[in-house]
Design a protein around this motif. Structure first.
Motif, PDB file in Angstrom:
ATOM      1  N   LYS A 552       0.827  -1.210   0.000  1.00  0.00           N
ATOM      2  CA  LYS A 552       0.000   0.000   0.000  1.00  0.00           C
ATOM      3  C   LYS A 552       0.859   1.257   0.000  1.00  0.00           C
ATOM      4  O   LYS A 552       0.479   2.279  -0.588  1.00  0.00           O
ATOM      5  CB  LYS A 552      -0.929  -0.010   1.222  1.00  0.00           C
ATOM      6  CG  LYS A 552      -2.020  -1.082   1.145  1.00  0.00           C
ATOM      7  CD  LYS A 552      -2.966  -0.999   2.340  1.00  0.00           C
ATOM      8  CE  LYS A 552      -4.066  -2.043   2.221  1.00  0.00           C
ATOM      9  NZ  LYS A 552      -5.003  -1.992   3.385  1.00  0.00           N
ATOM     10  N   ASN A 556       0.604   4.170  -2.840  1.00  0.00           N
ATOM     11  CA  ASN A 556       0.452   5.597  -2.550  1.00  0.00           C
ATOM     12  C   ASN A 556       1.570   6.417  -3.177  1.00  0.00           C
ATOM     13  O   ASN A 556       1.342   7.517  -3.692  1.00  0.00           O
ATOM     14  CB  ASN A 556       0.427   5.825  -1.033  1.00  0.00           C
ATOM     15  CG  ASN A 556      -0.802   5.219  -0.377  1.00  0.00           C
ATOM     16  OD1 ASN A 556      -1.800   4.936  -1.035  1.00  0.00           O
ATOM     17  ND2 ASN A 556      -0.731   4.995   0.928  1.00  0.00           N
ATOM     18  N   GLU A 559       1.001   6.631  -6.970  1.00  0.00           N
ATOM     19  CA  GLU A 559      -0.084   7.563  -7.262  1.00  0.00           C
ATOM     20  C   GLU A 559       0.388   9.009  -7.157  1.00  0.00           C
ATOM     21  O   GLU A 559       0.029   9.858  -7.982  1.00  0.00           O
ATOM     22  CB  GLU A 559      -1.256   7.314  -6.306  1.00  0.00           C
ATOM     23  CG  GLU A 559      -2.026   6.035  -6.603  1.00  0.00           C
ATOM     24  CD  GLU A 559      -3.166   5.807  -5.625  1.00  0.00           C
ATOM     25  OE1 GLU A 559      -3.306   6.607  -4.667  1.00  0.00           O
ATOM     26  OE2 GLU A 559      -3.916   4.832  -5.808  1.00  0.00           O
TER      27      GLU A 559
END
Length: 794
Positions: A552, A556, A559
């Motif tokens: 994760k 992040n 992104e």
């Protein structure tokens, strides 16, 4: 004359008949095949070898007639070929540049004598390559053989290079790899696909006639792509480069994973390319050329027609007129006919209408040229087109929409733009993520045009001076040691749990510091909130606690990076340079804190740690200076017109940092990536993470856009798996275990990622302190991809 009917020019042309086509003769090629009894052996050490006990494979033409038989190489042949190539490399590389250039130029004369045989053999085998295009290749690369030591100083050949093509690849694509490898002084083992095998064997014979040393060019033939992996297992092979369809390229990557030999892939077959027609275009010329590209030429790529809404009716009317009476196109099999029927039916269900030259026959391996008007961008006929004469047509309103449609495909091989507005053409070309752009033309090829496979269309650059570097290495670097394939479960790589952190019962005032990672421009904890203990060099105490990042955190970071990278790439090089200078200045202001982290982590003395920080500051300044020295420019095309080439950023680059020189290696890789317009997600060395995490405070005070640089600490294997499986990341630079290298090469195939893999056990393969120009140039070249733009003037 009274009573006579006046005909229009159009009616006169419509009533004219074509003269009889010249009969195609293949007598010379047939004679050469007969001389070899229609059974071609292997070409090893300057002569044909025909082992009696080898199996063979039959090659048939489009009519099903057997052309010849080719030998299937066995293990003994591979070993003999590799030994011959080593000797051939010694003989070929020991020649002067002038002597190598002389051999390649002599080949032009040899082709003048035997060019007809080469052309006829290519026609029989459907390997599509004219003798004139081969002459152009030889002339271009012979001049680079002459100028290698003059214009490409401090670089040396790799050694034995393996060139592989798929069964449907042309001879031209094969020689676009073979000739630059030879020009740079390498020896070459060619493993051609079935269609290119006979002409490749003929050319190897002709090269020997021209004076190429025995063993410098060997040809091994087989039944499928698995032969190339067997050749790669030989420890003498230094590099593998592939052209053809993606499926065979992926198979090659997976089969060679873990061997420790770099593999580059150029999927030149089957890509989807946009043909963009603006309202300012010469509509008649554009329609004529799209019909030629989509229906009349051998289709190595699939075209998608994108037309501006204001002229779509005009384009459709002209398509109907030009396509009237066109004959059905032969398909390879009835199975292909089934695929075409299914694609047309599905497109119609999604709202597409048809323009066909004639009604489709009820059955058989034939289909009429068909335009699928108003095709949906999500339709399979657009994204994954079936074999056959189908041309999807989509519409757009503005230049921005045209670029969006053009970039919709997962491929990034080429595009054709039609407009009389040069500014619009260049703006569109700049926005398209493809390696080649043709303005008011299509399918222009020349060896001086460098082209990189963008997105899922390749991991290397072919053509031009830029394409030569894949066959060279810096003279200061050493050859990478080979490794062996490890039996491993890829699904379990990077899934091991992190070691538990046991609370320390000592005095809280002396508790180790807690570091944070850097994501989206902010220092933060990991998503899981977990930490890992960083041990001292002797392992006797805990130095600090670092975030234990995971999938994760990588998501992040990517992104954040993908949001900021396009804007950073569009920023002028002179605009990026001040940010890097500022970063170097920020590191200088934090010099003592960072040097302390280096010393604490690695056990180096304060003086040695300070020296590494000084080198890091200097390295950032070098990259800042590099920003506005980005090369590119006009190219000397043999035909009239203008050809431009320029480097572009890869996109988001994932970096797993080495243990050696943890700070200097980090800023070297960081500077190379962001100076060229990329964004980075960096994973610090698991053994020495503190220098990279201490650098976070330098990044916090810099003026770099938030999200451009991200640093995530944690288990190296878990981070590597997360980077490998993220579809947005274009490239991964990895320093780690042999298992990690093998995992990346096996996994990073869908989509294709550019890989630079180094095994830590051999020291990571480079000296980060060396000042040689070729050292930084190699870094810079691995951080960019090339685009060429061709603008005809006549």
């Amino acid at each position: 004359m009274a009573g006579s009917a006046t005909k229009t020019v159009y009616e006169i042309f419509q009533s004219m008949e074509h003269g009889p086509a010249a009969a195609s003769s293949t007598a010379v090629a047939q004679a050469w095949l007969d001389h070899h009894s229609r059974s071609l052996g292997l070409f090893i050490d300057g002569k044909f070898e025909r082992p009696a006990d080898r199996q063979s494979h039959s090659l048939s033409d489009s009519k099903g007639t057997v052309v010849c038989h080719t030998t299937i190489a066995a293990e003994d042949d591979i070993s003999q070929c590799a030994s011959s190539s080593v000797n051939g490399y010694k003989a070929w590389s020991s020649l002067t540049c002038f002597q190598r250039a002389k051999v390649l130029l002599r080949m032009v004369s040899v082709l003048g004598q035997h060019g007809q045989c080469v052309s006829e053999l290519c026609e029989m085998c459907e390997a599509s390559c004219s003798s004139s295009s081969l002459v152009r290749l030889l002339q271009f690369y012979s001049s680079w053989a002459q100028l290698r030591d003059t214009l490409i100083t401090s670089w040396t050949p790799l050694g034995v290079v393996e060139v592989v093509t798929s069964d449907d690849c042309s001879l031209y694509s094969l020689m676009l790899k073979v000739l630059p490898a030879l020009a740079m002084g390498n020896s070459v083992i060619v493993v051609p696909g079935r269609s290119a095998a006979p002409p490749a064997l003929l050319l190897a014979q002709l090269f020997t006639t021209a004076g190429l040393p025995a063993g410098a060019l060997n040809v091994l033939t087989g039944s499928d792509i698995t032969l190339s992996a067997k050749v790669a297992q030989n420890p003498n092979v230094s590099y593998i480069t592939y052209s053809g369809n993606k499926e065979d390229g992926v198979t090659l990557c997976k089969n060679t994973a873990g061997l420790g030999v770099p593999v580059s892939v150029s999927p030149c077959i089957g890509a989807t390319c946009p043909f963009i027609v603006f309202e300012s275009a010469d509509i008649d010329s554009a329609v004529d050329e799209v019909i030629e590209a989509a229906f009349k030429k051998k289709k190595e790529v699939h075209w998608v027609l994108c037309v501006q809404e204001s002229v779509v009716d005009s384009v459709m009317d002209r398509l109907k007129l030009r396509m009237a009476g066109m004959k059905c196109v032969s398909l390879l099999s009835d199975e292909h006919r089934t695929l075409v029927d299914a694609a047309v039916q599905e497109a119609q269900q999604q709202g597409a209408t048809l323009i066909q030259s004639s009604a489709a026959p009820p059955s058989g391996a034939q289909y009429p040229p068909t335009v699928l008007c108003n095709a949906a961008p999500s339709s399979p006929c657009v994204r994954t087109p079936s074999p056959g004469p189908l041309l999807p047509l989509m519409t757009f309103r503005s230049n921005t929409e045209a670029v969006t449609l053009g970039n919709h495909s997962p491929h990034g091989q080429a595009a054709s733009i039609w407009t009389e507005d040069l500014t619009l053409a260049l703006e569109t070309a700049n926005g398209l993520s493809v390696g080649s752009v043709w303005v008011n033309s299509h399918s222009v090829s020349d060896p001086c045009l460098p082209s990189s496979g963008h997105k899922d269309s390749g991991t290397c650059t072919d053509g031009g001076q830029e394409g030569l570097y894949q066959f060279l290495r810096p003279s200061s670097s050493t050859s990478r040691p080979r490794s062996s394939h490890v039996s491993m479960d890829y699904s379990k790589f990077g899934t091991a749990a992190s070691p538990a952190v046991i609370p320390n019962e000592s005095d809280p005032s002396s508790a180790p510091p807690v570091y944070q990672q850097f994501v989206g421009g902010k220092a933060c904890k990991s998503v899981s909130g977990s930490s890992v203990a960083v041990q001292s060099p002797g392992g006797d105490r805990v130095l600090a606690y670092c975030p234990d990042g995971g999938r994760k955190d990588v998501r992040n970071a990517v992104e954040a990076a993908i949001k900021v990278q396009p804007g950073w790439m569009k920023k002028s090089p002179t605009g990026r340079a001040p940010s890097l200078y500022s970063l170097a200045k920020g590191l200088e202001s934090k010099k003592q804190d960072v040097a302390k982290a280096v010393s604490l982590q690695t056990g180096l003395s304060a003086e040695e740690s300070g020296k590494e920080v000084e080198l890091s500051i200097a390295r950032l300044n070098v990259w800042a200076a590099y920003c506005d020295k980005i090369r590119g420019g006009s190219l000397p095309m043999p035909s009239s017109g203008s050809a431009l080439s320029f480097p572009e950023a890869l996109g988001v680059v994932g970096v797993v940092l080495p243990d050696k020189n943890p700070l200097l290696s980090m800023v070297t890789l960081l500077g190379a990536a962001i100076a060229t317009g990329n964004a980075v997600v960096m994973v610090p060395s698991q053994k020495y993470p503190l220098p990279a995490l201490a650098f976070v405070q330098v990044l916090q005070s810099s003026d770099l856009p938030a999200g451009l640089v991200n640093i995530i600490s944690g288990d190296g294997d878990q981070m590597t798996a997360a980077l490998a499986n993220h579809s947005v990341i274009k490239a991964i630079w990895y320093w780690g275990s042999a298992e990690g290298c093998q995992y990346l090469q096996h996994t990073c195939t869908n989509p294709l990622k550019t890989l630079r893999l180094f095994c830590q056990k051999d020291g990571g393969g480079m000296d980060w302190t060396q000042p040689e120009p070729s050292f930084l140039e190699e870094m810079w070249r691995n951080a960019v991809q090339w685009k060429s733009v061709w603008i005809p003037t006549a």
